[in-house]
Motif scaffolding. Sequence first.
Motif, PDB file in Angstrom:
ATOM      1  N   ALA A  90       0.852  -1.081  -0.416  1.00  0.00           N
ATOM      2  CA  ALA A  90       0.103   0.025  -0.012  1.00  0.00           C
ATOM      3  C   ALA A  90       1.078   1.392  -0.142  1.00  0.00           C
ATOM      4  CB  ALA A  90      -1.125   0.170   1.199  1.00  0.00           C
ATOM      5  N   GLY A  91       2.494   1.054   1.176  1.00  0.00           N
ATOM      6  CA  GLY A  91       2.892   2.409   1.130  1.00  0.00           C
ATOM      7  C   GLY A  91       3.520   2.609  -0.529  1.00  0.00           C
ATOM      8  N   LEU A  92       4.045   1.642  -0.776  1.00  0.00           N
ATOM      9  CA  LEU A  92       4.813   1.669  -2.662  1.00  0.00           C
ATOM     10  C   LEU A  92       3.755   2.216  -3.281  1.00  0.00           C
ATOM     11  CD1 LEU A  92       6.468  -1.094  -2.374  1.00  0.00           C
ATOM     12  CD2 LEU A  92       7.139   0.987  -2.407  1.00  0.00           C
ATOM     13  N   MET A  93       1.882   1.860  -3.799  1.00  0.00           N
ATOM     14  CA  MET A  93       1.228   2.721  -4.310  1.00  0.00           C
ATOM     15  C   MET A  93       0.981   4.054  -3.483  1.00  0.00           C
ATOM     16  SD  MET A  93      -1.737  -0.405  -4.659  1.00  0.00           S
ATOM     17  CE  MET A  93      -2.446   0.021  -6.136  1.00  0.00           C
ATOM     18  N   ASP A  96       3.967   6.198  -5.616  1.00  0.00           N
ATOM     19  CA  ASP A  96       3.582   6.160  -6.567  1.00  0.00           C
ATOM     20  C   ASP A  96       2.365   6.498  -7.277  1.00  0.00           C
ATOM     21  OD1 ASP A  96       6.778   5.103  -6.618  1.00  0.00           O
ATOM     22  OD2 ASP A  96       6.194   2.671  -7.629  1.00  0.00           O
ATOM     23  N   ALA A  97       2.186   7.563  -7.054  1.00  0.00           N
ATOM     24  CA  ALA A  97       0.617   7.491  -6.968  1.00  0.00           C
ATOM     25  C   ALA A  97       0.904   7.906  -8.658  1.00  0.00           C
ATOM     26  CB  ALA A  97      -0.189   7.972  -6.033  1.00  0.00           C
ATOM     27  N   ASP A  98       1.431   8.894  -8.750  1.00  0.00           N
ATOM     28  CA  ASP A  98       1.665   9.518  -9.866  1.00  0.00           C
ATOM     29  C   ASP A  98       1.478   9.235 -11.011  1.00  0.00           C
ATOM     30  OD1 ASP A  98       0.517  11.983  -9.003  1.00  0.00           O
ATOM     31  OD2 ASP A  98       2.494  13.112  -8.221  1.00  0.00           O
ATOM     32  N   ARG A  99       2.193   7.854 -10.864  1.00  0.00           N
ATOM     33  CA  ARG A  99       2.628   7.597 -11.800  1.00  0.00           C
ATOM     34  C   ARG A  99       1.826   6.140 -12.360  1.00  0.00           C
ATOM     35  NH1 ARG A  99       4.985   2.212 -11.979  1.00  0.00           N
ATOM     36  NH2 ARG A  99       5.213   2.252 -10.334  1.00  0.00           N
ATOM     37  N   LEU A 100       1.311   5.391 -11.325  1.00  0.00           N
ATOM     38  CA  LEU A 100      -0.256   4.821 -11.394  1.00  0.00           C
ATOM     39  C   LEU A 100      -0.892   5.200 -11.938  1.00  0.00           C
ATOM     40  CD1 LEU A 100      -0.032   2.946  -8.006  1.00  0.00           C
ATOM     41  CD2 LEU A 100       1.591   2.298 -10.362  1.00  0.00           C
ATOM     42  N   ALA A 113      -7.901  13.099 -12.610  1.00  0.00           N
ATOM     43  CA  ALA A 113      -7.973  13.289 -10.362  1.00  0.00           C
ATOM     44  C   ALA A 113      -8.965  12.065 -10.128  1.00  0.00           C
ATOM     45  CB  ALA A 113      -8.772  14.530 -10.226  1.00  0.00           C
ATOM     46  N   GLU A 114      -9.013  11.422 -11.348  1.00  0.00           N
ATOM     47  CA  GLU A 114     -10.352  10.235 -10.859  1.00  0.00           C
ATOM     48  C   GLU A 114      -9.120   8.865 -11.312  1.00  0.00           C
ATOM     49  OE1 GLU A 114     -13.569   8.646 -12.806  1.00  0.00           O
ATOM     50  OE2 GLU A 114     -14.202  11.218 -12.724  1.00  0.00           O
ATOM     51  N   ALA A 115      -8.277   8.697 -11.439  1.00  0.00           N
ATOM     52  CA  ALA A 115      -6.954   7.670 -11.006  1.00  0.00           C
ATOM     53  C   ALA A 115      -6.708   8.101 -10.111  1.00  0.00           C
ATOM     54  CB  ALA A 115      -6.303   8.200 -12.739  1.00  0.00           C
ATOM     55  N   ALA A 120      -5.286   5.611  -4.197  1.00  0.00           N
ATOM     56  CA  ALA A 120      -5.373   6.133  -3.595  1.00  0.00           C
ATOM     57  C   ALA A 120      -6.838   5.054  -2.610  1.00  0.00           C
ATOM     58  CB  ALA A 120      -5.859   7.360  -2.279  1.00  0.00           C
ATOM     59  N   TYR A 121      -7.518   4.748  -2.596  1.00  0.00           N
ATOM     60  CA  TYR A 121      -9.019   3.929  -2.978  1.00  0.00           C
ATOM     61  C   TYR A 121      -8.204   2.302  -3.004  1.00  0.00           C
ATOM     62  CZ  TYR A 121     -13.489   1.684  -3.897  1.00  0.00           C
ATOM     63  OH  TYR A 121     -14.664   0.601  -3.622  1.00  0.00           O
ATOM     64  N   ALA A 122      -7.519   2.421  -4.172  1.00  0.00           N
ATOM     65  CA  ALA A 122      -7.066   1.167  -4.286  1.00  0.00           C
ATOM     66  C   ALA A 122      -6.042   0.768  -3.250  1.00  0.00           C
ATOM     67  CB  ALA A 122      -6.403   0.515  -5.550  1.00  0.00           C
TER      68      ALA A 122
END
Length: 495
Positions: A90-93, A96-100, A113-115, A120-122
Amino acid sequence: MVGVGIAVGRRAPQEEGHVQIQNLIDGAWVGASDSSSLRVVNPARDEVIAEVPSVGVAETRSAIDAAWRARVAWASRTAGERGDLLSALAGLMHRDADRLAALMTSEQGKPLAEARGEIAYAASFLSWAAEEGKRLTGDIIPASAPDKRILVLRQPVGVTAIITPWNFPAAMITRKLGPALAAGCTVVIKPSELTPLSALAIGELACEAGIPDGVVNIITGEAGAIGDVLFDDDRVRKLSFTGSTRVGQMLMSKASKNLLRLSLELGGHAPFLVFDDADIGQAVGAAIACKFRNAGQTCICANRFYVQDGVYDEFAARFAEAIENLTVGDGAREGVQVGPLINDAAVEKVESHVADARSHGAKVTVGGKRVHPKGLADRFYAPTLIKGMTPDMVLAREETFGPVAPVARFTEEREAIELANASEYGLAAYFFTRDASRLMRVAEALEYGIVGANDGGPSTAQAPFGGVKHSGFGREGGRYAMDEYSEIKYISWQL
Ligand code: NAP
């Protein structure tokens, strides 16, 4: 475009421009043995952005082999150890939130913005499951004989097949992966062929987090061929599927061969009721979010609106104005609120629903046609408001999966409940009222697994998500999800 066979997986996941395009089997990044591949297309631009392996029987078996071998050691770890690894993922997500998010927008089309919100939701499902796994307790039941003891244990179901759709490429995976891993299961994931890159990116972070080889395997390819191997192999003990009712029904019958445990998160056809005593501003805000998120391509998005006579005109006028203000375009552009539909078939389905409504006398008051943002693919449909929906229209009976809001009037509360329940689906329903007695009465009467009472966004990691009737069965999220991935074992102990 990123080609199959390029060992991009060896670079650090967070490196600029990195995209993982190989499959994850037993901790190794591999291609298809016959080098066949699937193209991944950016739906907004109609450009091929990557090719991923199209694996077959041999690779699917290898993935099952790996999950089978890894299962005993994984189940033997303490819940705390498994939780730590899920928390690390979860921490790695988050890191890397912007990249993902950018990757998700490029393969799925939803606004950035939804992605970002989805990432974060995932991740929240992983964090929740990391803690909840520690509370997967059993029982000691008073026995009927003095020299006996009754112990009830919870044990992992075993190797779990996870099959997911394209509309939430990350969250539909982690909503299953979190509780499955927390309960001690190992998994073989088959994401939609339309959005495999987000899944592979999560797999890469799972490796970085230190989740042992074979615990998470991700394969891409032709769904039927992979599915047949999964359903034929009696080492696979569970299928967790999210997708359409049609495919879910088919998979249920295939799963009968080995009597797989099943969780089926299927289609929806959510009603949205607005009563005379509702806060109209609140209802309009929720209607916009709930209907137009992901361009209307969500299983719980409102698909039909029923508004009581006294507030019909005000609601329709304010809803129309808000719909007209939505910005349509390439989801990669900041400020865009409605992106493309996933493919041509999706646009054609929306068009056919609107044409059918028109032919039955409905009035299209906003939108009702494709829009053509400059330089982009012909896959954008204008946010649409349709007045005068009647029960004989396809819109009123089937999931549209597009940015179309059909509205009808009602007079009595009982009539609204009948209209809402007149569907084979039973996933989510919404209603708006400020009357506390009505709130409980209507919430209880709606035949749906999820009810948003003055709330257009009920999904969250700690709550049970799932449907009734043709929307499937099983629950994801919260402590309920853990039941889906654990078996109950009873030990009768004679002293
Ligand atoms: P879909 O066509 O049913 O596909 C879902 C998944 O099943 C995909 O990975 C697909 O693979 C795979 N699949 C198709 N045929 C298969 C087979 N014979 N064997 C094994 N796997 C097979 O659904 P979708 O179009 O991706 O997603 C939209 C639907 O999902 C909507 O109905 C929506 O309501 C529903 N949904 C429900 C929920 C929920 O929580 N209830 C959440 C999100 C979406 P390919 O894509 O590679 O063909």
